[in-house]
Design an enzyme around this catalytic site. Structure first.
Site, PDB file in Angstrom:
ATOM      1  N   ARG A 109       0.817  -1.228   0.000  1.00  0.00           N
ATOM      2  CA  ARG A 109       0.000   0.000   0.000  1.00  0.00           C
ATOM      3  C   ARG A 109       0.847   1.272   0.000  1.00  0.00           C
ATOM      4  NH1 ARG A 109      -2.788  -2.227   4.446  1.00  0.00           N
ATOM      5  NH2 ARG A 109      -4.366  -3.713   3.806  1.00  0.00           N
ATOM      6  N   LYS A 131       3.576  11.648 -11.640  1.00  0.00           N
ATOM      7  CA  LYS A 131       2.692  10.770 -12.430  1.00  0.00           C
ATOM      8  C   LYS A 131       3.377   9.428 -12.573  1.00  0.00           C
ATOM      9  CE  LYS A 131       0.077  13.873 -15.421  1.00  0.00           C
ATOM     10  NZ  LYS A 131      -0.183  14.223 -16.827  1.00  0.00           N
ATOM     11  N   GLU A 173      11.315  17.966 -24.819  1.00  0.00           N
ATOM     12  CA  GLU A 173      10.597  18.428 -23.623  1.00  0.00           C
ATOM     13  C   GLU A 173      11.152  19.783 -23.139  1.00  0.00           C
ATOM     14  OE1 GLU A 173       7.828  17.188 -22.658  1.00  0.00           O
ATOM     15  OE2 GLU A 173       7.794  15.035 -23.074  1.00  0.00           O
ATOM     16  N   LYS A 215       8.355  23.233 -14.464  1.00  0.00           N
ATOM     17  CA  LYS A 215       7.376  22.155 -14.254  1.00  0.00           C
ATOM     18  C   LYS A 215       6.885  22.144 -12.805  1.00  0.00           C
ATOM     19  CE  LYS A 215       6.119  17.394 -15.084  1.00  0.00           C
ATOM     20  NZ  LYS A 215       6.368  16.110 -15.733  1.00  0.00           N
ATOM     21  N   GLU A 225      -4.091  17.829 -12.245  1.00  0.00           N
ATOM     22  CA  GLU A 225      -4.394  18.141 -13.641  1.00  0.00           C
ATOM     23  C   GLU A 225      -5.869  18.469 -13.885  1.00  0.00           C
ATOM     24  OE1 GLU A 225      -1.828  16.102 -16.571  1.00  0.00           O
ATOM     25  OE2 GLU A 225      -3.619  15.955 -17.796  1.00  0.00           O
ATOM     26  N   ARG A 229      -2.214  22.271 -15.244  1.00  0.00           N
ATOM     27  CA  ARG A 229      -1.212  21.229 -15.543  1.00  0.00           C
ATOM     28  C   ARG A 229      -1.356  20.667 -16.956  1.00  0.00           C
ATOM     29  NH1 ARG A 229       1.191  16.313 -11.733  1.00  0.00           N
ATOM     30  NH2 ARG A 229       2.646  15.585 -13.321  1.00  0.00           N
ATOM     31  N   ASN A 233       0.890  19.093 -21.538  1.00  0.00           N
ATOM     32  CA  ASN A 233       0.602  18.107 -22.584  1.00  0.00           C
ATOM     33  C   ASN A 233       0.687  18.709 -23.986  1.00  0.00           C
ATOM     34  OD1 ASN A 233       0.075  16.104 -20.666  1.00  0.00           O
ATOM     35  ND2 ASN A 233      -2.023  16.827 -20.409  1.00  0.00           N
ATOM     36  N   HIS A 236       1.283  16.540 -26.916  1.00  0.00           N
ATOM     37  CA  HIS A 236       1.246  15.137 -26.481  1.00  0.00           C
ATOM     38  C   HIS A 236       0.047  14.335 -26.996  1.00  0.00           C
ATOM     39  CE1 HIS A 236       4.583  16.322 -24.036  1.00  0.00           C
ATOM     40  NE2 HIS A 236       4.658  15.168 -23.423  1.00  0.00           N
ATOM     41  N   HIS A 240       1.128  10.863 -28.504  1.00  0.00           N
ATOM     42  CA  HIS A 240       0.772   9.518 -28.023  1.00  0.00           C
ATOM     43  C   HIS A 240       0.284   8.641 -29.187  1.00  0.00           C
ATOM     44  CE1 HIS A 240       0.413  10.991 -23.609  1.00  0.00           C
ATOM     45  NE2 HIS A 240       1.634  10.679 -23.940  1.00  0.00           N
ATOM     46  N   HIS A 250       9.198   8.690 -27.418  1.00  0.00           N
ATOM     47  CA  HIS A 250       8.342   9.728 -26.831  1.00  0.00           C
ATOM     48  C   HIS A 250       8.820  11.126 -27.253  1.00  0.00           C
ATOM     49  CE1 HIS A 250       5.525  11.450 -23.983  1.00  0.00           C
ATOM     50  NE2 HIS A 250       6.502  12.213 -23.508  1.00  0.00           N
TER      51      HIS A 250
HETATM   52  N1  LIG Z   1       5.644  10.558 -15.608  1.00  0.00           N
HETATM   53  C1  LIG Z   1       5.679  11.581 -16.415  1.00  0.00           C
HETATM   54  O1  LIG Z   1       5.272  12.710 -16.076  1.00  0.00           O
HETATM   55  C2  LIG Z   1       6.255  11.404 -17.791  1.00  0.00           C
HETATM   56  C3  LIG Z   1       6.545  12.520 -18.586  1.00  0.00           C
HETATM   57  C4  LIG Z   1       7.143  12.318 -19.820  1.00  0.00           C
HETATM   58  C5  LIG Z   1       7.412  11.035 -20.277  1.00  0.00           C
HETATM   59  N2  LIG Z   1       7.095   9.975 -19.482  1.00  0.00           N
HETATM   60  C6  LIG Z   1       7.399   8.604 -19.921  1.00  0.00           C
HETATM   61  O2  LIG Z   1       8.805   8.476 -20.032  1.00  0.00           O
HETATM   62  C7  LIG Z   1       9.087   7.444 -20.962  1.00  0.00           C
HETATM   63  C8  LIG Z   1      10.215   7.878 -21.858  1.00  0.00           C
HETATM   64  O3  LIG Z   1      11.343   8.131 -21.050  1.00  0.00           O
HETATM   65  P1  LIG Z   1      12.819   8.192 -21.668  1.00  0.00           P
HETATM   66  O4  LIG Z   1      12.789   8.979 -22.917  1.00  0.00           O
HETATM   67  O5  LIG Z   1      13.695   8.581 -20.574  1.00  0.00           O
HETATM   68  O6  LIG Z   1      13.049   6.697 -22.183  1.00  0.00           O
HETATM   69  P2  LIG Z   1      13.670   5.377 -21.523  1.00  0.00           P
HETATM   70  O7  LIG Z   1      13.408   5.307 -20.098  1.00  0.00           O
HETATM   71  O8  LIG Z   1      13.200   4.258 -22.387  1.00  0.00           O
HETATM   72  O9  LIG Z   1      15.241   5.546 -21.782  1.00  0.00           O
HETATM   73  C9  LIG Z   1      15.707   5.622 -23.117  1.00  0.00           C
HETATM   74  C10 LIG Z   1      16.711   4.531 -23.459  1.00  0.00           C
HETATM   75  O10 LIG Z   1      17.965   4.840 -22.855  1.00  0.00           O
HETATM   76  C11 LIG Z   1      18.429   3.756 -22.040  1.00  0.00           C
HETATM   77  N3  LIG Z   1      19.135   4.427 -20.951  1.00  0.00           N
HETATM   78  C12 LIG Z   1      18.612   5.172 -19.947  1.00  0.00           C
HETATM   79  N4  LIG Z   1      19.588   5.803 -19.268  1.00  0.00           N
HETATM   80  C13 LIG Z   1      20.764   5.439 -19.833  1.00  0.00           C
HETATM   81  C14 LIG Z   1      22.110   5.787 -19.600  1.00  0.00           C
HETATM   82  N5  LIG Z   1      22.441   6.703 -18.684  1.00  0.00           N
HETATM   83  N6  LIG Z   1      23.070   5.197 -20.346  1.00  0.00           N
HETATM   84  C15 LIG Z   1      22.733   4.320 -21.330  1.00  0.00           C
HETATM   85  N7  LIG Z   1      21.469   3.983 -21.637  1.00  0.00           N
HETATM   86  C16 LIG Z   1      20.483   4.552 -20.893  1.00  0.00           C
HETATM   87  C17 LIG Z   1      17.201   2.957 -21.705  1.00  0.00           C
HETATM   88  O11 LIG Z   1      17.508   1.604 -21.488  1.00  0.00           O
HETATM   89  C18 LIG Z   1      16.372   3.133 -22.976  1.00  0.00           C
HETATM   90  O12 LIG Z   1      16.799   2.205 -23.946  1.00  0.00           O
HETATM   91  C19 LIG Z   1       7.809   7.147 -21.694  1.00  0.00           C
HETATM   92  O13 LIG Z   1       7.288   5.919 -21.256  1.00  0.00           O
HETATM   93  C20 LIG Z   1       6.881   8.276 -21.279  1.00  0.00           C
HETATM   94  O14 LIG Z   1       5.532   7.899 -21.261  1.00  0.00           O
HETATM   95  C21 LIG Z   1       6.537  10.132 -18.262  1.00  0.00           C
END
Ligand SMILES: NC(=O)c1ccc[n+]([C@@H]2O[C@H](COP(=O)([O-])OP(=O)(O)OC[C@H]3O[C@@H](n4cnc5c(N)ncnc54)[C@H](O)[C@@H]3O)[C@@H](O)[C@H]2O)c1
Length: 343
Positions: A109, A131, A173, A215, A225, A229, A233, A236, A240, A250
């Site tokens: 929990r 999020k 971003e 942010k 949101e 907030r 997006n 976005h 998506h 992304h």
């Molecule tokens: N929670 C939120 O508010 C929010 C906001 C924006 C995006 N997101 C989510 O974030 C995700 C995308 O995140 P991302 O772009 O960071 O992608 P990711 O987490 O997939 O990382 C990108 C790639 O880099 C690799 N990697 C990560 N750090 C590394 C490092 N230091 N050295 C070598 N390789 C490394 C990972 O294995 C992956 O292959 C999506 O799922 C999206 O929906 C969430």
């Protein structure tokens, strides 16, 4: 090192450190009662820095952000006898931090959790704001909850091992942040683009910290949101659908989605003509895609299932000036025409 805080109405506080990395973890979370959920690729490059900790491989890629992977992680946590006195730390990009937040908030929990963010996109966006979502049958972030991590450490050193394409994706971003709220950041990026692309620590720290503080302000004003907030997006809704249909990352999809939203803002007379061309030029100089030959009917079909839709309408984030985002309710069918135009 710079430090800021995100405080929410219900008393949650997130401490955010820029830069701060895996090497600094023992000062915040000593080994012993800390479980690390680590991205597969981060583990390949940085395992030695984590040798004192209980490490669980979190996998990587969108296919790891699933209920099946969360169930596997629960099993590992139970096996290791993790209880409520422990802290769970996600180390990786947005995928790992989203997954970790969800697993930690639901295990027993809710167990204290934090992040070491290792991608540029994660540092400027995904790790901030609470999020915590996972995907369901291909639909992005369909299951989840909002809860703030106790801390976020932005590991700028780790960006050295990040693949170039992933590093560039993070700029989408940063540019979004400039487009919706901080036109000064767009000028700063234009003036320092070469240094930013070369991972100059001073420029990087400025861009990451300013994106985060922007942010933080938006999330503190509207964590759930209900209104403001939503401006985060920008681009976005299109992004998506692009991610799902065409398998782009992304960040790449957000870049293309922002151009679509900006073009729509111009075509509806909200935004003076010309800015979409400026945005397109900046994205291209940064190495990001600015367009994609999407199929408007396929895009509309996905957008109709967007979790933020209300009937046939969707809240679209548009611009009435560079740096000023507005929320408009739009018919999904209307967006189809714009996509036909653009393609
Ligand atoms: N929670 C939120 O508010 C929010 C906001 C924006 C995006 N997101 C989510 O974030 C995700 C995308 O995140 P991302 O772009 O960071 O992608 P990711 O987490 O997939 O990382 C990108 C790639 O880099 C690799 N990697 C990560 N750090 C590394 C490092 N230091 N050295 C070598 N390789 C490394 C990972 O294995 C992956 O292959 C999506 O799922 C999206 O929906 C969430």
């Amino acid at each position: 090192m710079r430090k800021t805080e995100l405080k929410t109405g219900n008393g949650e506080v997130s401490q955010i450190y820029v830069p701060s990395g895996m090497e600094d973890l023992p000062a915040i979370c000593p080994p012993g009662k800390t479980a690390l959920l680590v991205d597969d690729n981060v583990l390949k490059h940085h395992k030695a820095k984590l040798s004192d900790y209980l490490v669980i491989n979190a996998g990587s890629g969108e296919e790891s952000k699933t209920i099946a992977n969360v169930a596997r992680i629960y099993g590992r946590l139970i096996e290791a006898e993790v209880d409520r006195t422990w802290t769970i730390v996600g180390i990786g990009g947005g995928i790992t931090t989203d997954l970790t937040g969800f697993a930690a908030c639901t295990f027993l929990r809710g167990v204290r959790f934090g992040f070491v963010s290792t991608t540029l996109l994660g540092q400027v966006d995904a790790s901030i704001g609470g999020k915590n979502g996972i995907n369901y049958e291909g639909y992005k972030n369909m299951i989840g909850l909002i809860s703030q991590p106790g801390f976020v450490m932005c590991d700028l050193n780790a960006l050295q091992t990040l693949p170039e394409k992933e590093y560039i994706a993070g700029f989408a971003e940063i540019i979004k942040c400039g487009a919706i709220r901080r036109p000064d950041m767009l000028s700063y990026l234009q003036q320092n683009l070469e240094r930013a692309l070369a991972k100059d620590p001073e420029v990087l720290e400025h861009l990451v910290f300013e994106s985060i503080t922007t942010k933080v302000q938006v999330v503190e004003a509207d964590e759930r949101e209900q209104g403001e907030r939503k401006i985060l997006n920008f681009g976005h809704t299109f992004a998506h659908a692009i991610e799902k249909l065409y398998g782009l990352s992304h960040g790449e999809a957000v870049a293309i989605g922002m151009v679509m939203a900006s073009y729509y803002s111009e075509k509806t007379g909200l935004l003076a003509e010309g800015w979409t061309s400026e945005l397109t030029a900046l994205l291209k100089k940064t190495g990001l895609p600015a367009n994609y030959p999407v199929n408007p009917d396929d895009m509309a079909a996905i957008m109709r299932k967007d979790k933020k839709r209300k009937g046939g309408e969707i809240d679209l984030i548009l611009l009435d000036a560079p740096g000023n985002a507005v929320i408009k309710s739009v018919q999904v069918d209307e967006l189809k025409h714009i996509l036909h135009d653009l393609c």
